[in-house]
Design a protein around this motif. Structure first.
Motif, PDB file in Angstrom:
ATOM      1  N   ARG A   7      55.222   6.241  19.120  1.00  0.00           N
ATOM      2  CA  ARG A   7      56.446   6.706  18.448  1.00  0.00           C
ATOM      3  C   ARG A   7      56.171   7.388  17.115  1.00  0.00           C
ATOM      4  N   ILE A   8      54.900   7.604  16.853  1.00  0.00           N
ATOM      5  CA  ILE A   8      54.529   8.234  15.580  1.00  0.00           C
ATOM      6  C   ILE A   8      53.931   9.605  15.859  1.00  0.00           C
ATOM      7  N   HIS A   9      54.371  10.578  15.098  1.00  0.00           N
ATOM      8  CA  HIS A   9      53.884  11.951  15.260  1.00  0.00           C
ATOM      9  C   HIS A   9      53.455  12.463  13.901  1.00  0.00           C
ATOM     10  N   TYR A  10      52.409  13.212  13.878  1.00  0.00           N
ATOM     11  CA  TYR A  10      51.936  13.805  12.633  1.00  0.00           C
ATOM     12  C   TYR A  10      52.002  15.313  12.732  1.00  0.00           C
ATOM     13  N   GLU A  11      52.607  15.909  11.755  1.00  0.00           N
ATOM     14  CA  GLU A  11      52.679  17.369  11.578  1.00  0.00           C
ATOM     15  C   GLU A  11      53.519  18.073  12.646  1.00  0.00           C
ATOM     16  N   LYS A  12      53.307  17.774  13.933  1.00  0.00           N
ATOM     17  CA  LYS A  12      54.097  18.436  14.981  1.00  0.00           C
ATOM     18  C   LYS A  12      54.697  17.379  15.889  1.00  0.00           C
ATOM     19  N   PHE A  13      55.926  17.585  16.351  1.00  0.00           N
ATOM     20  CA  PHE A  13      56.576  16.575  17.223  1.00  0.00           C
ATOM     21  C   PHE A  13      56.319  16.881  18.685  1.00  0.00           C
TER      22      PHE A  13
END
Ligand SMILES: Cc1cc2nc3c(=O)[nH]c(=O)nc-3n(C[C@H](O)[C@H](O)[C@H](O)COP(=O)(O)O)c2cc1C
Length: 168
Positions: A162-168
């Motif tokens: 459930r965690i995204h970095y920079e881009k979803f």
């Protein structure tokens, strides 16, 4: 913070009244919440009268725990003089969360019962508690010392998916 991890929805309580000093701490915490443009739209209605708690439980399919709870705090939004109307519900949500966390730190059990935007729940509470049209009933928090001494415990919900970095 340990209290964030240990907060649980508690639906069974001792009949022991909530200590007035605990109640004050909880209400102080509620009013420390952030709010949009610092509008602090909240009002807090504390109900400890057994008959009123029973009436609330009778009309609420979602809050039957009020038959046992010695106390309920109803978070109400004052709709007059709002600086940013759209944000008032988020403000009330932040205040509700502070109530849950402060109560947990004091060893009290809570259950957040959703009222807004369910029209029937809002109308039922407004009618029993004699809240006029200038106000919206946002949430109801059942409050009491837990019957189960292990009611406040950690559940790990950390989920990397459930965690995204920079881009979803
Ligand atoms: C907006 C909101 C509305 C909720 N409404 C109810 C409710 O009406 N009755 C109830 O028993 N629990 C209610 N809950 C509690 C949730 O069921 C509970 O938070 C969820 O199952 C997770 O369990 P936990 O609180 O122990 O972590 C509500 C929680 C939130 C945040």
């Amino acid at each position: 913070m340990d209290i964030i991890n240990k907060r649980r929805s508690v639906r069974s309580y001792l009949s022991t009244p909530v200590k007035s000093e605990d109640l004050e701490m909880i209400l102080r915490a509620a009013m420390q919440a952030p709010s949009a443009k610092n509008q602090q739209p909240w009002r807090f209605l504390v109900v400890q009268n057994t008959e009123t708690l029973k009436k609330l439980a009778e009309v609420s399919t979602n809050a039957k725990m009020l038959l046992e709870a010695p106390c309920a705090i109803i978070v109400i939004i004052d709709k007059t003089n709002l600086k940013t109307e759209m944000m008032a519900f988020q403000d009330a949500s932040a205040a509700t969360m502070n109530i849950l966390l402060e109560a947990t730190s004091l060893g009290l059990g809570t259950c957040w019962c959703g009222i807004y935007p369910n029209q029937e729940r809002m109308d039922n509470l407004k009618s029993i508690l004699k809240v006029n049209e200038s106000y919206d009933v946002f949430s109801l928090i059942a409050l009491g010392y837990p019957k189960d001494k292990d009611a406040l415990y950690f559940i790990d919900r950390y989920n990397l998916n459930r965690i995204h970095y920079e881009k979803f």
